[in-house]
Design an enzyme around this catalytic site. Structure first.
Site, PDB file in Angstrom:
ATOM      1  N   ASP A  17       0.861  -1.183   0.000  1.00  0.00           N
ATOM      2  CA  ASP A  17       0.000   0.000   0.000  1.00  0.00           C
ATOM      3  C   ASP A  17       0.899   1.234   0.000  1.00  0.00           C
ATOM      4  OD1 ASP A  17      -2.214   1.597   0.123  1.00  0.00           O
ATOM      5  OD2 ASP A  17      -2.655   1.226   2.223  1.00  0.00           O
ATOM      6  N   GLU A  90      -6.744   4.465  -9.263  1.00  0.00           N
ATOM      7  CA  GLU A  90      -8.029   4.994  -8.802  1.00  0.00           C
ATOM      8  C   GLU A  90      -8.628   6.031  -9.744  1.00  0.00           C
ATOM      9  OE1 GLU A  90      -9.975   6.082  -4.505  1.00  0.00           O
ATOM     10  OE2 GLU A  90      -8.009   5.172  -4.739  1.00  0.00           O
ATOM     11  N   LYS A 126      -9.826   1.298  -9.327  1.00  0.00           N
ATOM     12  CA  LYS A 126     -10.367   1.537  -7.994  1.00  0.00           C
ATOM     13  C   LYS A 126     -11.507   2.552  -8.056  1.00  0.00           C
ATOM     14  CE  LYS A 126      -7.768   1.751  -4.232  1.00  0.00           C
ATOM     15  NZ  LYS A 126      -6.677   2.169  -3.303  1.00  0.00           N
ATOM     16  N   THR A 150     -13.152   0.356  -3.188  1.00  0.00           N
ATOM     17  CA  THR A 150     -12.464   0.844  -2.002  1.00  0.00           C
ATOM     18  C   THR A 150     -13.416   1.662  -1.123  1.00  0.00           C
ATOM     19  OG1 THR A 150     -10.461   1.992  -1.269  1.00  0.00           O
ATOM     20  CG2 THR A 150     -11.627   2.941  -3.154  1.00  0.00           C
ATOM     21  N   PHE A 172     -11.991  -1.642   4.816  1.00  0.00           N
ATOM     22  CA  PHE A 172     -11.017  -0.943   5.642  1.00  0.00           C
ATOM     23  C   PHE A 172     -11.073  -1.432   7.091  1.00  0.00           C
ATOM     24  CE2 PHE A 172      -9.886   3.190   3.235  1.00  0.00           C
ATOM     25  CZ  PHE A 172      -9.764   2.481   2.060  1.00  0.00           C
TER      26      PHE A 172
END
Length: 317
Positions: A17, A90, A126, A150, A172
């Site tokens: 990440d 993303e 994403k 996400t 998350f």
């Protein structure tokens, strides 16, 4: 004796990440994820400035949006030269409530990758786990564009993603933990809310258990970790995307790391099947204060960093 990072690799696909290439080379993840915040941080470092300079030099008359997308793809291509698997790129968070614009932007990103010889199978688009983002992913998946949903904080969002047949979701952990810790204030008991008792861990474990119990093919990738205890408690999840600091902590520990999540255990404890449609999604999400607030906050944060990235690119032009 193997260290915990290698032990984790035997149970779970490890994902970096970060937008930092050297970290990826050091810890050898299979995949890598990026977001506007990570790219903004990376491009301000001298080591990565040449990527922005190259985009502006090669495409001086392109629109700002195109230049930003080309910068994201430039980072993605560099990452794919390091990792053997996939990179997540993303779509602009400002499109989180615009299905059609999200679809169009995703197609543009994939087209840019393919123009450089990168097959779409190595890219995950994403999108935020809003209803609109999930419907954009539904359409994109039918066209062979794989998606990573996400800013996901609830089983409600996860089930909608499963029904849309998305490739991967990123529930998350740390941000859920943050919300409950803040809500509890002085009453928060860290020891009582650690490891498998962590509310963020419990959320991801519930999603994993639901998906595996019913044979849902969408992959579950735990994300947003605050400590390695959260990671250990999710060992066995399909994928875990981990920051450089926590990758380092795992690599420095030789403690045993058993599987915390297994398909067999999920099937043996199958939860109630839950149907989902737009009304149910919006109603259930609205009833979940944590998920509603963290989704909105996440979109605001990514939007703010997207605006900053726009400004950085614009000033450099």
């Amino acid at each position: 004796m193997i260290h915990q990072l290698d032990a984790l690799r035997a149970l779970t696909t490890v994902v970096a990440d970060t937008g930092d290439f050297e970290t990826m080379r050091a810890y050898r993840p299979t995949d890598a994820t990026t977001n506007p915040s990570l790219i903004l941080k990376a491009v301000q470092q001298d080591a990565y400035r040449h990527l922005l300079d190259q985009v502006l030099r090669d495409h001086p008359s392109a629109s700002l949006a195109e230049q930003v997308d080309r910068l994201l793809v430039a980072f993605g291509r560099e990452i794919l030269a390091i990792v053997p698997g996939r990179v997540s790129t993303e779509v602009d968070a400002r499109l989180s409530f615009d299905t059609q614009s999200s679809i169009e932007r995703a197609k543009q990103i994939i087209a840019l990758y393919e123009s450089h010889g990168v097959p779409r199978e190595r890219v995950l688009i994403k999108l935020a786990s809003t209803w609109e983002g999930i419907q954009a992913a539904r359409a994109l998946e039918t066209q062979g564009i794989r998606c990573n949903l996400t800013l996901l904080f609830s089983l409600t969002q996860a089930i909608a993603c499963a029904q849309a047949r998305v490739t991967l979701i990123s529930p998350f952990v740390g941000r859920i933990y943050d919300w409950y810790k803040k809500a509890a204030g002085s009453d928060w008991d860290e020891a009582a809310n650690a490891g498998p008792s962590d509310p963020g861990v419990q959320s991801v474990a519930r999603i994993y258990g639901y998906f595996k119990a019913y044979g849902i093919p969408t992959q579950v990738m735990g994300a947003s970790f605050r400590n390695i205890g959260q990671i250990r408690a999710l060992a066995g999840c399909d994928l875990l995307t981990i920051s450089p600091a926590l990758l380092g902590e795992l690599a420095a520990s030789n403690d045993p790391l058993p599987a915390a999540l297994t398909v067999a255990a999920a099937k043996a404890n199958a939860p109630e099947w839950l149907a989902s449609n737009e009304v149910a999604f919006r109603t259930q999400l609205n009833q979940d204060a944590m998920a509603t607030e963290k989704l909105a906050e996440g979109i605001r944060i990514f939007t703010a960093d997207a605006v900053k990235l726009d400004a950085l690119v614009g000033q450099a032009t």
